[in-house]
Design a protein around this motif. Structure first.
Motif, PDB file in Angstrom:
ATOM      1  N   LYS A 107       0.833  -1.214   0.000  1.00  0.00           N
ATOM      2  CA  LYS A 107       0.000   0.000   0.000  1.00  0.00           C
ATOM      3  C   LYS A 107       0.863   1.258   0.000  1.00  0.00           C
ATOM      4  O   LYS A 107       0.607   2.211  -0.737  1.00  0.00           O
ATOM      5  N   ILE A 108       1.886   1.257   0.841  1.00  0.00           N
ATOM      6  CA  ILE A 108       2.795   2.410   0.928  1.00  0.00           C
ATOM      7  C   ILE A 108       3.525   2.602  -0.394  1.00  0.00           C
ATOM      8  O   ILE A 108       3.579   3.714  -0.929  1.00  0.00           O
ATOM      9  N   LEU A 109       4.079   1.532  -0.923  1.00  0.00           N
ATOM     10  CA  LEU A 109       4.845   1.636  -2.164  1.00  0.00           C
ATOM     11  C   LEU A 109       3.972   2.068  -3.331  1.00  0.00           C
ATOM     12  O   LEU A 109       4.395   2.876  -4.167  1.00  0.00           O
ATOM     13  N   GLU A 110       2.754   1.553  -3.397  1.00  0.00           N
ATOM     14  CA  GLU A 110       1.852   1.941  -4.495  1.00  0.00           C
ATOM     15  C   GLU A 110       1.507   3.421  -4.462  1.00  0.00           C
ATOM     16  O   GLU A 110       1.206   4.012  -5.492  1.00  0.00           O
ATOM     17  N   LYS A 111       1.567   4.025  -3.281  1.00  0.00           N
ATOM     18  CA  LYS A 111       1.273   5.452  -3.142  1.00  0.00           C
ATOM     19  C   LYS A 111       2.350   6.310  -3.829  1.00  0.00           C
ATOM     20  O   LYS A 111       2.060   7.379  -4.337  1.00  0.00           O
ATOM     21  N   TYR A 112       3.598   5.826  -3.865  1.00  0.00           N
ATOM     22  CA  TYR A 112       4.713   6.624  -4.382  1.00  0.00           C
ATOM     23  C   TYR A 112       5.351   6.089  -5.664  1.00  0.00           C
ATOM     24  O   TYR A 112       5.903   6.855  -6.442  1.00  0.00           O
ATOM     25  N   ALA A 113       5.326   4.782  -5.856  1.00  0.00           N
ATOM     26  CA  ALA A 113       6.045   4.163  -6.974  1.00  0.00           C
ATOM     27  C   ALA A 113       5.177   4.104  -8.225  1.00  0.00           C
ATOM     28  O   ALA A 113       3.949   4.114  -8.150  1.00  0.00           O
ATOM     29  N   LYS A 114       5.845   4.015  -9.371  1.00  0.00           N
ATOM     30  CA  LYS A 114       5.078   3.870 -10.615  1.00  0.00           C
ATOM     31  C   LYS A 114       4.696   2.417 -10.860  1.00  0.00           C
ATOM     32  O   LYS A 114       3.749   2.139 -11.587  1.00  0.00           O
ATOM     33  N   SER A 115       5.426   1.482 -10.239  1.00  0.00           N
ATOM     34  CA  SER A 115       5.020   0.076 -10.308  1.00  0.00           C
ATOM     35  C   SER A 115       5.588  -0.672  -9.109  1.00  0.00           C
ATOM     36  O   SER A 115       6.628  -0.303  -8.571  1.00  0.00           O
ATOM     37  N   VAL A 116       4.865  -1.718  -8.690  1.00  0.00           N
ATOM     38  CA  VAL A 116       5.287  -2.548  -7.558  1.00  0.00           C
ATOM     39  C   VAL A 116       5.031  -3.999  -7.928  1.00  0.00           C
ATOM     40  O   VAL A 116       3.966  -4.340  -8.444  1.00  0.00           O
ATOM     41  N   GLN A 117       6.012  -4.834  -7.653  1.00  0.00           N
ATOM     42  CA  GLN A 117       5.880  -6.269  -7.877  1.00  0.00           C
ATOM     43  C   GLN A 117       6.088  -6.956  -6.526  1.00  0.00           C
ATOM     44  O   GLN A 117       7.001  -6.607  -5.785  1.00  0.00           O
ATOM     45  N   VAL A 118       5.228  -7.919  -6.203  1.00  0.00           N
ATOM     46  CA  VAL A 118       5.299  -8.627  -4.917  1.00  0.00           C
ATOM     47  C   VAL A 118       5.383 -10.120  -5.184  1.00  0.00           C
ATOM     48  O   VAL A 118       4.643 -10.647  -6.016  1.00  0.00           O
ATOM     49  N   THR A 119       6.277 -10.795  -4.454  1.00  0.00           N
ATOM     50  CA  THR A 119       6.342 -12.250  -4.583  1.00  0.00           C
ATOM     51  C   THR A 119       6.776 -12.885  -3.264  1.00  0.00           C
ATOM     52  O   THR A 119       7.569 -12.320  -2.524  1.00  0.00           O
ATOM     53  N   SER A 120       6.245 -14.059  -3.012  1.00  0.00           N
ATOM     54  CA  SER A 120       6.700 -14.856  -1.873  1.00  0.00           C
ATOM     55  C   SER A 120       7.292 -16.175  -2.374  1.00  0.00           C
ATOM     56  O   SER A 120       7.632 -17.043  -1.584  1.00  0.00           O
ATOM     57  N   GLU A 121       7.414 -16.306  -3.678  1.00  0.00           N
ATOM     58  CA  GLU A 121       7.997 -17.508  -4.285  1.00  0.00           C
ATOM     59  C   GLU A 121       9.529 -17.405  -4.278  1.00  0.00           C
ATOM     60  O   GLU A 121      10.087 -16.472  -4.871  1.00  0.00           O
ATOM     61  N   PRO A 122      10.229 -18.336  -3.630  1.00  0.00           N
ATOM     62  CA  PRO A 122      11.691 -18.268  -3.527  1.00  0.00           C
ATOM     63  C   PRO A 122      12.424 -18.155  -4.868  1.00  0.00           C
ATOM     64  O   PRO A 122      13.378 -17.389  -4.985  1.00  0.00           O
ATOM     65  N   GLU A 123      11.980 -18.882  -5.880  1.00  0.00           N
ATOM     66  CA  GLU A 123      12.652 -18.843  -7.176  1.00  0.00           C
ATOM     67  C   GLU A 123      12.523 -17.452  -7.809  1.00  0.00           C
ATOM     68  O   GLU A 123      13.478 -16.923  -8.363  1.00  0.00           O
TER      69      GLU A 123
END
Length: 181
Positions: A107-123
């Motif tokens: 939420k914080i990053l989306e407020k300031y960044a032009k794009s955000v990628q999130v992953t919990s997959e180790p690879e």
């Protein structure tokens, strides 16, 4: 201990606090257009109750130079034109806290960044961390009379991040050197 040649120290005793290892992590990669936006996001991230376990920054100059030297190194990770700043934020909280921390950080990053990628997959995380590790390519690269791009890896008070980076950019430009941060 921070220093260079000639630094001498003797450590006679050290007390360490350990934490249980948690193999579950979440990684957020955010692209920013400016240092100001980046600093605001980092300040907000550090103001949360669950702090990130890692925050790493790579600037567009560095990614551009890595791409020039070996475009395959960033293949499928990032393509020109590169964002001014790429921020990697990692959390390694326990399962329930991890989801909560990741959601809040997103939420914080989306407020300031032009794009955000999130992953919990180790690879996928390993792949994304290559953005930061790719900067080491520049350390040993010499071309004719040109030498490696200075890479600045510093630890700066968060509220002075923008001031520090602007100062480094100004210093390098005045010296006719392309920076890498």
């Amino acid at each position: 201990i921070v220093g260079s040649q000639g630094t001498l120290a003797i450590i006679t005793e050290a007390t360490l606090k350990t934490e249980a290892y948690n193999p579950q992590t979440a990684l957020l990669v955010a692209q920013f257009d400016s240092l100001e936006q980046t600093q605001q996001a980092v300040l907000e991230l550090l103001d949360t109750s669950e702090k990130p376990s890692a925050i790493e920054l790579v600037d567009g100059h560095t990614l551009h130079r890595v791409h020039e030297l070996n475009s395959n190194q960033l293949k499928e990770l990032a393509k020109p034109p590169f964002s001014a700043i790429t921020l990697l934020v990692e959390f390694d909280n326990l399962d329930r806290q991890l989801k909560k921390s990741t959601k809040r950080a997103n939420k914080i990053l989306e407020k300031y960044a032009k794009s955000v990628q999130v992953t919990s997959e180790p690879e996928q995380q390993q792949q994304l961390w290559k953005l930061r590790r790719a900067t080491s390519t520049l350390l040993g690269h010499n071309e004719g009379s040109s030498h490696a791009v200075p890479l600045i890896d510093g630890n700066v008070p968060t509220d002075r991040l923008r001031e520090y980076l602007d100062g480094m950019y100004d210093l390098f430009r005045a010296s006719g050197v392309t920076p890498g941060l």
